[in-house]
Design a protein around this motif. Sequence first.
Motif, PDB file in Angstrom:
ATOM      1  N   LEU A 189       0.589  -1.518  -0.387  1.00 21.43           N
ATOM      2  CA  LEU A 189      -0.272  -0.470  -0.039  1.00 21.43           C
ATOM      3  C   LEU A 189       0.766   0.759  -0.022  1.00 21.43           C
ATOM      4  O   LEU A 189       2.289   0.912   0.762  1.00 21.43           O
ATOM      5  N   ASP A 190       0.256   2.211  -0.586  1.00 20.32           N
ATOM      6  CA  ASP A 190       1.312   2.941  -0.740  1.00 20.32           C
ATOM      7  C   ASP A 190       0.231   4.107   1.321  1.00 20.32           C
ATOM      8  O   ASP A 190      -0.155   3.763   1.408  1.00 20.32           O
ATOM      9  N   GLU A 524      15.660  14.250  -4.851  1.00 19.82           N
ATOM     10  CA  GLU A 524      14.179  14.782  -4.747  1.00 19.82           C
ATOM     11  C   GLU A 524      13.259  13.352  -5.058  1.00 19.82           C
ATOM     12  O   GLU A 524      12.239  13.613  -5.210  1.00 19.82           O
ATOM     13  N   TYR A 525      13.980  12.046  -5.192  1.00 25.95           N
ATOM     14  CA  TYR A 525      13.346  11.429  -6.017  1.00 25.95           C
ATOM     15  C   TYR A 525      12.968  10.544  -4.892  1.00 25.95           C
ATOM     16  O   TYR A 525      12.324   9.566  -4.143  1.00 25.95           O
ATOM     17  N   ALA A 526      13.540  10.902  -3.715  1.00 23.58           N
ATOM     18  CA  ALA A 526      13.444   9.884  -2.648  1.00 23.58           C
ATOM     19  C   ALA A 526      11.426  10.076  -2.308  1.00 23.58           C
ATOM     20  O   ALA A 526      10.528   9.144  -1.623  1.00 23.58           O
ATOM     21  N   ASP A 527      10.774  11.507  -2.305  1.00 17.27           N
ATOM     22  CA  ASP A 527       9.681  11.628  -1.844  1.00 17.27           C
ATOM     23  C   ASP A 527       9.027  10.872  -2.332  1.00 17.27           C
ATOM     24  O   ASP A 527       7.172  10.685  -2.404  1.00 17.27           O
ATOM     25  N   LEU A 528       9.445   9.869  -3.532  1.00 13.33           N
ATOM     26  CA  LEU A 528       8.507   9.660  -4.318  1.00 13.33           C
ATOM     27  C   LEU A 528       8.608   7.390  -4.090  1.00 13.33           C
ATOM     28  O   LEU A 528       7.330   6.840  -4.579  1.00 13.33           O
ATOM     29  N   VAL A 529       9.494   7.411  -3.040  1.00  9.61           N
ATOM     30  CA  VAL A 529       9.663   5.947  -2.311  1.00  9.61           C
ATOM     31  C   VAL A 529       8.219   4.930  -1.949  1.00  9.61           C
ATOM     32  O   VAL A 529       7.807   4.122  -2.717  1.00  9.61           O
ATOM     33  N   SER A 530       7.229   6.268  -1.227  1.00  9.52           N
ATOM     34  CA  SER A 530       6.613   5.643  -0.749  1.00  9.52           C
ATOM     35  C   SER A 530       5.385   5.563  -1.161  1.00  9.52           C
ATOM     36  O   SER A 530       4.236   4.937  -0.989  1.00  9.52           O
ATOM     37  N   LEU A 531       5.387   6.585  -2.129  1.00 12.26           N
ATOM     38  CA  LEU A 531       4.291   6.582  -3.311  1.00 12.26           C
ATOM     39  C   LEU A 531       4.031   5.443  -4.451  1.00 12.26           C
ATOM     40  O   LEU A 531       2.904   5.145  -5.099  1.00 12.26           O
TER      41      LEU A 531
END
Length: 532
Positions: A189-190, A524-531
């Motif tokens: 799940l995101d 900046e890509y780190a914010d995309l990991v959990s999504l």
Amino acid sequence: MITAHQLEVRAGARLLMEDVSFRVAAGDKVGLVGRNGAGKTTLTKILSGEALPASGSVQSTGEVGYLPQDPRSGDPEVLARDRILSARGLDDVVRRMRTAETEMGSDDPEVRERAMRRYTRADAELHAGGGYAAESEAATIAHSLGIEDRILAQPLKTLSGGQRRRVELARILFSGAEILILDEPTNHLDADSIVWLRDFLKAHSGGFIVISHDNGLLEATVNKVLHLDANRAVMDVYNMGWKAYLTQRETDEKRRKRERMNAENKAKTLTDQANKMRAKATKAQAAQSMLKRAEKLLAGVEGERRADKVAHIVFPKPAPCGKTPLTAAELSKSYGSLEVFTDVDLAIDKGSRVVILGLNGAGKTTMLRILAGVDRADTGRVVPGHGLKIGYYAQEHETLDTGRTVLENLQSAAPQLTDTEARSVLGSFLFSGDDANKPAAVLSGGEKTRLALASLVVSSANVLLLDEPTNNLDPASREEVLAAIRSYEGAIVLVTHDEGAVHALEPDRVLLLPDGDEDLWNDEYADLVSLA
């Protein structure tokens, strides 16, 4: 309501817990916790009726909805939407209505008339089962879990492992069951879906039992905690919320330690005195009485809790290889008319660290399976470089042969190991004694994770393809995996929702799917990991 009475639970000959009794009624929101291998998944199978205890009984009233750790997805040809609707028996009704709608367009008036009658009957059944409001409710739950309309319209066989698991979770939540048993429901799940699930569980009017390593979920939802203590083979029941449980558990451990120390001190005094008195015949009986009192003192207190065992994980020293051990060119993959990704190029250099990001369903797992040689691309090619040796960790544990034992699985990954060497490796992954002879099919998700990781450790791979390697692990075991990722000298291609895993990887590049764009890593890509 579920009532468990004097349960004894075993894994083969090994005792997991005994004399366990508890009840889960409406309003009881229970967190079931304990280290990997303590028996959490085994207990949920017993509570759901899918397995039997060694002794004791389980009684349930009302419907129970069970989400296992490795959920069964039903007929692979069934649409995801119909799989969810099947929880209330509406899938067949909706299918009949669709068929009737098609036949109502026939040029034959008799076919049209029969179709209209069938449609009317099916429509009445649909209304009796909650009508179109039920369909809307199912769609709302699905969307809240990140399942888009296009996914709902696809057969289950075309979905990724994460998508299938979310479909099963949606099905259980839609079922209306009074008691929910959820084993690691936040896997795949995101962040937004996890927040929605927390709110759903808080509002659930019935009861539930949840196994989760997500402390935020437990803190937000549970009002009761069942702690399986693998060291003592008992269940401790805490009728309180998560934060209060953590405090009380620490207090209980300190109390047990004090009681044990006091008992040991008193027993030592009695034993020393008895040993002095035994030399005199006139006092032999008194000495024997003191020894019995000492034994009774020690037997009357619970043993001090030993530190939970944790698998010691160190990924292998990679076998020698060329500068670029793995190359992929112009890879494309589709399922029927659904295009997953197109013309993806990727070069994995020696020792490189790559993370693959993309929304659920973007093809991340499919990409790893193609790189691993498990699946074939529709177009393009994967080219092995000099000395390539791949180690593939599959999120659904497909690399394990469930028809073979734990020991046989490890030996198939490293045929050069002797039986003694293989058992030694398994011991370091907490498979000791008879555990090595257990069929892989009966392992919990956490145990399968440990076995799959053990197979990687003995592989001497120089490129690791890791698909969600921290799922199903307790916090201590997760830290071991993260440490192994940090210290590994070979190349790693990682798919994960775990921000900590990406931080441990320290990636130098990122591959964005489904577009196939490759870029140098930046924060900046780190914010995309959990999504993702």
